[in-house]
Design a protein around this motif. Structure first.
Motif, PDB file in Angstrom:
ATOM      1  N   ASP A  65       0.818  -1.211   0.000  1.00  0.00           N
ATOM      2  CA  ASP A  65       0.000   0.000   0.000  1.00  0.00           C
ATOM      3  C   ASP A  65       0.854   1.264   0.000  1.00  0.00           C
ATOM      4  OD1 ASP A  65      -2.183  -1.602  -0.006  1.00  0.00           O
ATOM      5  OD2 ASP A  65      -2.742  -1.262   2.090  1.00  0.00           O
TER       6      ASP A  65
ATOM      7  N   ARG B 211      -9.661  -1.494  -3.511  1.00  0.00           N
ATOM      8  CA  ARG B 211      -8.380  -1.283  -2.824  1.00  0.00           C
ATOM      9  C   ARG B 211      -7.743   0.026  -3.265  1.00  0.00           C
ATOM     10  NH1 ARG B 211      -2.942  -3.057  -4.365  1.00  0.00           N
ATOM     11  NH2 ARG B 211      -1.579  -2.818  -2.546  1.00  0.00           N
TER      12      ARG B 211
ATOM     13  N   VAL C 102      -6.769   3.196  -0.863  1.00  0.00           N
ATOM     14  CA  VAL C 102      -5.387   3.687  -0.751  1.00  0.00           C
ATOM     15  C   VAL C 102      -5.281   5.115  -1.253  1.00  0.00           C
ATOM     16  CG1 VAL C 102      -3.027   3.335  -1.562  1.00  0.00           C
ATOM     17  CG2 VAL C 102      -4.416   1.369  -0.896  1.00  0.00           C
TER      18      VAL C 102
END
Length: 527
Positions: free
Chosen positions: A52, A76, A80
């Protein structure tokens, strides 16, 4: 026949062996790896394995539009991207209140926030502003534009929740001195403060002093623009002992008293901008106590005279940049400029607008060995002789701008042999300079970038990267060819340097008789 059958069977067996070997080979292509084994294909995607932190670093290198598009790729990436966004700019209309919780749940790491509203619209009020402060306690920068519904009470609650602020900028807001003092009393890390059109301190009530507060000790930059009661910031300015930059633009009132009051307290000023202020030589003389002063802008301050520059030159030896807009009052001239040229050897940039210097002061600019940038705009006394003086004296000059001055093509001729470090010349609205002057200059200084704007109608730009200058007139082309042909060559077959060639053009009489067309055009223009 037997031999052919045996050869066929051997070749087929060879192909089977090669096929079997290929099934266990790994074929590597960019961003993926395909393993072929018994006709089973498996795909491995490396981006999904990226940590990440690395993905967030990639997002921070993208533009705002690219970040938005990337956030739509998958859940995701959306998460992020939101957690790694530190800067956010929002349209702060009243309906933003409905989205504050959702927005700052996604963008929970914002440290730099801008809230801007249309001047004709209704902005968010205290409730929404306080809710933002509760969700963004780590804010270090805040910019408010036309948020007129935020009051002193909202600013006070915000200041209590966001005590880590370092940079604040307000424009066209309506809160007053109470809200400003709340910020100064709670934000002890504040370094930069910019206030423009703060209408709450000009509501007709008696001016309430602003400052000093705990923020005064950390402030390094103060900028005040278009304030009716700007002097109420006097206690803050006087207590900011670490202040390095002070900018005052179009603020009403007499500022001499304030500048004199801070002269013995704020002595570390490095940069001062004064524009359209009621300030005289008294105030500028008080600023001369700042011995570290490096940048000074005096723009349209009609009460300042040569005495102001003399006081600066006597004490501020570290001056690097000086901008003067005399507003054609003729109160600043040779005397003040000569003092600067003689006593400020570190001067790197000089901008003169509406100032009428002569060779008396321009001749002393040679003392400034570091003078690299010079701009002369709207001067009635800057002509060909003055440009010739600059060309011969200012050997370190790299950039020269001449705008609205009575110069002609002979000034371009003078620049050919002077200022050996020149890299850029800009000539605007000088009727005496024509495209032929550009061709003449380019013939001998090909490495210099030239921008020529003739009376706002013709724009000619030439440098080494473009296709070269426009086609010269027949007269100029013939003269340049004749003179170039007569220049002696060196032993290796190349022509001598431009300085050596310049010996042919030193005399003004030669230029006058060679270029009758230039002289005629100048006379017809009344230059």
């Amino acid at each position: 026949m037997g031999q052919s059958n045996s050869s066929t069977s051997s070749s087929s067996s060879k192909r089977r062996d090669e096929s079997n070997s290929c099934k266990s080979m790994a074929v590597i292509v960019p961003e993926k790896k395909i393993i072929v084994d018994e006709d089973v294909y498996r795909y491995r995607e490396y981006i999904s394995e990226l940590p990440d932190d690395c993905l967030a670093y990639v997002f921070q290198s993208l533009s705002s539009g690219d970040r938005k598009r990337c956030s739509l790729v998958c859940k995701r990436w959306l998460l992020v991207e939101g957690e790694s966004r530190h800067r956010l700019s929002l349209n702060a209309k009243a309906d933003l209140n409905l989205s504050i919780s959702t927005l700052f749940t996604r963008f929970n790491s914002v440290t730099k926030l801008a809230l801007k509203c249309d001047r004709k619209g209704v902005s968010i009020g205290d409730d929404g502003f306080i809710l933002i402060s509760l969700r963004c306690r780590n804010l270090t920068r805040l910019k408010l534009r036309a948020c007129r519904e935020i009051t002193d009470a909202g600013m006070e609650s915000f200041a209590k929740n966001c005590k880590s602020l370092k940079k604040l900028s307000f424009g066209s807001c309506t809160f007053g001195a109470k809200g400003m003092n709340a910020i100064l009393n709670h934000c002890s890390f504040l370094e930069e403060l910019s206030v423009k059109r703060l209408r709450g301190i000009a509501d007709g009530s008696p001016a309430v002093p602003i400052g000093p507060g705990v923020a005064a000790g950390s402030l390094k930059s103060i900028c005040l623009k278009e304030l009716y009661n700007g002097q109420c910031f006097g206690p803050l300015i006087a207590a900011a002992k670490n202040l390095r930059s002070l900018k005052l633009f179009r603020c009403s009132g007499d500022w001499d008293v304030l500048l004199e009051s801070i002269s013995n307290r704020v002595t570390g000023l490095v940069e001062v901008h004064l524009e359209r202020l009621q300030v005289s030589d008294r105030g500028i003389a008080a600023l001369s106590s700042c011995l570290d002063l490096e940048i000074l802008h005096l723009v349209k301050t009609p009460e300042c005279t040569n005495a102001a520059l003399v006081s600066i030159a006597d004490r501020c030896k570290l001056l690097r940049k000086l901008h003067i807009d005399g507003w054609k009052t003729n109160r600043i001239g040779d005397e003040g400029l000569m003092a600067i040229a003689k006593r400020c050897p570190n001067l790197q940039e000089l901008v003169l607008i509406g100032v009428n210097p002569t060779n008396v002061s321009l001749g002393h600019l040679g003392n400034c060995r570091n003078l690299e940038r010079l701009a002369l705009c709207g001067s009635e006394t800057i002509g060909d002789p003055e440009i010739s003086c600059i060309a011969s004296k200012c050997t370190a000059l790299k950039k020269l701008c001449i705008k609205g001055c009575p110069v002609s093509n002979h000034a371009m001729e003078a620049l050919v042999g002077g200022c050996p470090n020149l890299v850029k010349v800009k000539v605007k609205k000088c009727r005496g300079v024509t495209s032929d002057g550009l061709i003449w200059f380019r013939a001998f200084r090909q490495s210099v970038v030239i921008n020529l704007d003739i009376s706002g109608k013709e724009n000619v730009e030439a440098n080494t990267s473009d296709g070269g200058p426009p086609e010269p007139s027949v007269e100029v082309l013939e003269v340049v060819n004749q003179i170039t042909a007569s220049i002696p060559s060196s032993s290796d077959g190349r022509t001598s340097s431009p300085k050596a060639r310049l010996g042919l053009f030193v005399g003004r009489n030669f230029a006058s008789c060679t270029f009758p067309r230039w002289s005629n055009s100048n006379n017809s223009d009344g230059v």
